[in-house]
Design an enzyme around this catalytic site. Structure first.
Site, PDB file in Angstrom:
ATOM      1  N   ARG A   1      -0.524  11.182  14.175  1.00 29.91           N
ATOM      2  CA  ARG A   1       0.153  10.390  15.205  1.00 29.91           C
ATOM      3  C   ARG A   1      -0.182   8.906  15.073  1.00 29.91           C
ATOM      4  O   ARG A   1       0.677   8.044  15.249  1.00 29.91           O
ATOM      5  CB  ARG A   1      -0.223  10.919  16.592  1.00 29.91           C
ATOM      6  CG  ARG A   1       0.443  12.260  16.856  1.00 29.91           C
ATOM      7  CD  ARG A   1       0.044  12.923  18.156  1.00 29.91           C
ATOM      8  NE  ARG A   1       0.897  14.096  18.356  1.00 29.91           N
ATOM      9  CZ  ARG A   1       0.833  14.904  19.403  1.00 29.91           C
ATOM     10  NH1 ARG A   1      -0.059  14.694  20.367  1.00 29.91           N
ATOM     11  NH2 ARG A   1       1.653  15.944  19.507  1.00 29.91           N
TER      12      ARG A   1
ATOM     13  N   TYR B   1       9.258  12.449  15.426  1.00 26.21           N
ATOM     14  CA  TYR B   1       8.360  13.396  14.732  1.00 26.21           C
ATOM     15  C   TYR B   1       6.894  13.220  15.130  1.00 26.21           C
ATOM     16  O   TYR B   1       6.549  12.270  15.805  1.00 26.21           O
ATOM     17  CB  TYR B   1       8.604  13.428  13.226  1.00 26.21           C
ATOM     18  CG  TYR B   1       8.460  12.206  12.353  1.00 26.21           C
ATOM     19  CD1 TYR B   1       7.697  11.113  12.681  1.00 26.21           C
ATOM     20  CD2 TYR B   1       9.124  12.198  11.120  1.00 26.21           C
ATOM     21  CE1 TYR B   1       7.570  10.045  11.813  1.00 26.21           C
ATOM     22  CE2 TYR B   1       9.010  11.116  10.237  1.00 26.21           C
ATOM     23  CZ  TYR B   1       8.227  10.043  10.596  1.00 26.21           C
ATOM     24  OH  TYR B   1       8.098   9.003   9.732  1.00 26.21           O
ATOM     25  N   GLU B   2       6.094  14.189  14.771  1.00 28.76           N
ATOM     26  CA  GLU B   2       4.684  14.264  15.232  1.00 28.76           C
ATOM     27  C   GLU B   2       4.601  14.267  16.761  1.00 28.76           C
ATOM     28  O   GLU B   2       3.642  13.730  17.336  1.00 28.76           O
ATOM     29  CB  GLU B   2       3.852  13.115  14.657  1.00 28.76           C
ATOM     30  CG  GLU B   2       3.697  13.112  13.155  1.00 28.76           C
ATOM     31  CD  GLU B   2       3.095  14.386  12.584  1.00 28.76           C
ATOM     32  OE1 GLU B   2       2.395  15.096  13.322  1.00 28.76           O
ATOM     33  OE2 GLU B   2       3.339  14.684  11.408  1.00 28.76           O
ATOM     34  N   GLY B   3       5.548  14.915  17.395  1.00 25.73           N
ATOM     35  CA  GLY B   3       5.592  14.952  18.857  1.00 25.73           C
ATOM     36  C   GLY B   3       6.463  13.811  19.352  1.00 25.73           C
ATOM     37  O   GLY B   3       6.129  12.649  19.134  1.00 25.73           O
TER      38      GLY B   3
ATOM     39  N   GLN C   1       4.173  12.521  23.718  1.00 27.96           N
ATOM     40  CA  GLN C   1       2.996  11.629  23.721  1.00 27.96           C
ATOM     41  C   GLN C   1       2.627  11.246  25.149  1.00 27.96           C
ATOM     42  O   GLN C   1       1.454  11.208  25.523  1.00 27.96           O
ATOM     43  CB  GLN C   1       3.273  10.339  22.935  1.00 27.96           C
ATOM     44  CG  GLN C   1       3.724  10.538  21.502  1.00 27.96           C
ATOM     45  CD  GLN C   1       2.744  11.346  20.680  1.00 27.96           C
ATOM     46  OE1 GLN C   1       1.537  11.152  20.785  1.00 27.96           O
ATOM     47  NE2 GLN C   1       3.253  12.266  19.882  1.00 27.96           N
TER      48      GLN C   1
END
Lengths: 580, 580
Positions: free
Chosen positions: B295, B432-434, B439
């Site tokens: 992240r 992406y990556e959450g 977040q």
């Protein structure tokens, strides 16, 4: 794939329940425009547009336009749709009957513009520019010029453009260099190069009429030395038939972020024959006649894209399962942050629709009202609202497009879903017909100042009148917003005399605050009108959306306005060399 | 064409003058990382990246990746640059020396990540995923596994992926279905389909190592039944040479809005051989070890794109002439609304850089500090800041990309200028990556709650310590913001127990308010540090930018937080059927 279904119920609600569009048919010359007639026409246009144009949206984005040897090939299906659309009479729907139009309200034309721009905003530019060219010639042309060009533009046999921008003359038209040399026969020969010409060449119509800004040899420099000309692709013979090819040619097209189905041409005027529209050196005034209308049109393009983003995001969020929400719901619409995005999209789209439609109704009243004072008042509203419609609806299109991608998650980034196209297609709307920064400058520098500041006063009064007996949840933030907007307006009107940079520095925040306040008023009116429908689900949803808007968007107005009421001096004074 | 010049002076200023990165070399194991060494390495990387990678940016966007028969062809120049970049040792720069890396600070790795992501964010994903895969194996692999895979990943002879997402399992990994069946020899056969696999196939490295989330046959359902596996494209023989082709294959690639030079593959595991990393059913914990780092990496991608947007917009605005400003200036940087955009871009980019770099320094301290309490404190900062770095830097990349287009006017919409690519490349970073909504949920639901709310307290204390003797223009709004943030934090911590929807509904506004407050602190520290440099032009520009940020962005925090401290009940209670 993004899909599109015309929001007929919402359109009818806004027109009839919120804005009382039945008053249109009370205007002289618009007697036929009853709610029933308009409703029927909207349904008919919606059917054609959603069934035949919307399915071309993704494909035309991929194909784009192809330039070759001064010709441009538009995407598959555009030529056929142009034919069905124009033959059904939609291009001339709001144009004067005297010149081949249907003479129906501007408001109807704009509702159909919204539909068109949801379905395929790139295509919508072809009829849009044709209507713009019609209006420009109608406003200042001679009778002969009108008879020559307008009927063919109204039927879409011919199409139109507006040729203004040059490489050195974008936001600053004073720098236009294209030369128009008078000829003995009363015509002019135009020489120069124009860029970013939408619909400059496309092969869908028999002729293309270029409404062109150029400079006479003896004209003063700058903005006061411009004149407008009509320059047809094919010269028109006395009997109306097409004559020789005029040397005004597309020499290339742009490759763009979006609206790929719309050709954006560089046009070369190589001693092309043209005829002056209006008086010499009145070009800027002539352009400005149509500029308000062109800006409102772009606002509707934004509205159409807002609707497209919103309805697809809602449909996806009601279908996509991913994780369990706190309330036990299993589609993502139950996750609070997704719900927040859906409400924001809905609040903005539906609120902006009232702003846009009300402005269109004012345009009709400004043209048709019997009472001169009513025409003047309507025109005031049009002037004030134009930068809001243009900038707020288009900024929102980009914002909501981006938000729709968030709702779709990673899938939103994949072309196949058709959602990312909304951001790409919408971004141009914030740029052309005056960037949104220029709209904000128009608001603070012109619209607040006109006629001793009369325009915003009309707005404050109208909103305050509606505050009586309004439900608390919206009356509170709306009253605060309007008070704050009024005092900030006074601050700008004052500070502009001595420190024009101050108001200008905050103009974008001011325009946003003004728009949010206008939408607050719209949500108050929508809540009332929805309650009166007796449809509980509809009224409940409207109320929840209004609550969202009042508590989380309208509530941002004071902080935005506090930004505006500040000196820009330290930010304008430092040495810009340090920026790099 | 967008150009890129590494902002070396600014990087050195942030590292050395603002954040005192000399403390890195006081950490056990990082003694070599003196400011001089780091500065030299950054310059060297910058030269390579700006001269050889940046020029590929536009071209690789146009070319994209081409899939054919389980192979993917990357854009021209990528293979050559991968070779020079990895052979120069940059991929392993921050990896452990024990396994082939250079053992230099994580902070250095991240500074280079920023450079890479300004120059070509699509390319940056190949080394980025390779580093991520390295970290994942390093964290939980056996010695043998580490010896087998890590040295080759560190040198870029092999590359890596993270295979998590499946069509039904995006944000919700509990739904992962890929099956891992144990074999007699201790290996597993993996069967299933993964989507959105970045760098899944590309032909630049000799082998590809897929770090994969899958489910054992006897595992519990949901999130607690996942395990992690390493699945190489080519099996590795005992002597380290490459053996037979493992049936893990790219079966298609996505066509995307942006990052076209990065292949996004659907991977089919057809009884592909894999080895478990870590213990059974600890897959989620194993992924989360690297998730923070992944992240933060994405945050740096956003930072890189912010810098690209900002430096190009400034250069254009200092060059483009259009109209006359009130102050007489003739380049557009003198128009107040353009100046406003430039200051906003600069304020966000430079402020975000301090946030990102400080977080990287905390990562280094969390790994290397001798004192366990110092490691714990550093880890607290990393946990707290990770969602801010990820979401704020990436939201800002899209926002600033869009703003850069506005500065360019219509030209910004034309592909040739390379500016619209920033918006297209950056949007994925918010997903992406959450997603950035996730977040924000991580911030309000986990990070505020961890260890009795210790994390945000550390932040409030640190900011307050710096407020003493701070210049009024920033001390005022910063003190207000921090007070408000603290009370809103307490409100969320409390309301979460009974009404989790409330904090969740406002989480995105809360994350933004937190980030703006963090940036306010950064601007206070930058102003002080710039004054101390004795460079007047530099200090004046920093102060003007700080004034802009304090008066027009930091000042928005209270209104954002007022949004958060509200009940979401009416917005969660209505019947969602009404949305459509």
């Amino acid at each position: 794939m993004a899909t599109y279904k015309a929001p007929l119920r919402e359109i009818s609600f806004v027109l009839n329940n919120v804005l009382k569009a039945e008053r249109l048919s009370q205007l002289p010359g618009l007697e036929e425009a009853t709610p029933e007639t308009l409703g029927g026409l909207i349904e008919e246009a919606a059917k054609l547009i959603q069934n035949e144009l919307a399915p071309l949206n993704a494909k035309s984005d991929q194909q784009g336009c192809v330039y070759s040897n001064h010709e441009v090939k538009v995407p598959d299906g555009f030529k056929e749709f142009w034919k069905s659309y124009s033959e059904a009479g939609w291009i001339g729907i709001m144009q004067s009957q005297e010149y081949g139009g249907a003479g129906l309200p501007y408001t109807l034309g704009k509702v159909i513009e919204e539909l068109l721009c949801s379905a395929n905003v790139a295509f919508a530019l072809y009829p849009g520019l044709t209507q713009g060219c019609f209006e420009a010639i109608a406003a200042n042309g001679t009778d002969e010029q009108k008879q020559t060009y307008l009927p063919k533009l109204a039927t879409g046999e011919w199409s139109g453009t507006m040729c203004m921008t040059e490489p050195q003359a974008g936001s600053d038209l004073a720098a236009v260099k294209t030369k128009a040399t008078p000829q003995a026969d009363g015509s002019f020969l135009l020489e120069g190069s124009k860029i970013f010409i939408t619909s400059g060449e496309h092969g869908m119509a028999d002729n293309i009429i270029h409404f062109t800004l150029a400079r006479l040899p003896d004209s003063p420099p700058g903005i006061k030395g411009l004149s407008t000309f009509v320059v047809p692709k094919y010269l028109v013979n006395a009997d109306g038939s097409l004559g020789e090819r005029n040397p005004v040619k597309a020499v290339s097209i742009e490759h763009k972020m979006g609206i790929n189905g719309s050709c954006t041409c560089t046009m070369s005027f190589e001693n092309a024959k043209g005829w002056m529209i209006g008086a010499p050196n009145t070009g800027i005034q002539n352009m400005f006649v149509m500029m308000n209308l062109a800006r409102i049109m772009v606002g509707y393009q934004g509205l159409g894209q807002c609707e497209l983003a919103t309805q697809n995001a809602i449909a996806y969020a009601l279908d996509r399962k991913q994780g369990k929400a706190f309330n036990g719901g299993d589609v993502i619409a139950h996750h609070p942050d997704v719900r927040r995005m859906l409400l924001q999209m809905k609040a903005v789209t539906e609120g902006a629709r009232v702003l846009a439609y009300e402005t269109a109704l004012h345009v009709d009243a400004s043209h048709h009202a019997a009472d001169p004072a009513a025409r003047e008042e309507a025109q005031d509203w049009v002037e004030l609202a134009t930068p809001l419609v243009k900038a707020y609806c288009t900024d929102s299109a980009v914002e909501l497009g981006s938000m729709a991608i968030q709702v779709y998650g990673g899938h939103g980034f994949i072309k196949e879903h058709g959602i990312e196209q909304i951001v790409r297609d919408s971004k141009i709307l914030c740029l052309y017909e005056g960037t949104n920064g220029i709209q904000a400058m128009d608001l603070v520098r012109r619209k607040l100042m006109l006629n001793g500041g009369r325009l915003p006063k009309r707005f404050f009064e109208a909103v305050r009148k509606d505050l009586a007996d309004a439900p608390d949840f919206i009356a509170g933030p709306l009253a605060t917003a309007v008070d704050d907007l009024e005092s900030t307006t006074a601050w700008i009107q004052q500070s502009y005399k001595t420190s024009p940079d101050d108001g200008a520095f905050g103009c974008v925040d001011f325009l946003r605050a003004f728009s949010l306040t206008y939408l607050g008023w719209n949500w108050l009116r929508m809540t009332r009108a929805a309650d009166a429908t007796g449809d509980q689900l509809f009224a409940d949803t409207k109320r929840a959306t209004a609550q969202f808007f009042a508590s989380r968007m309208l509530s941002q107005v004071p902080a935005l306005l506090a930004n505006v009421r500040q000196s820009a001096a330290p930010l304008m004074a430092f040495d810009v060399a340090g920026l790099q």
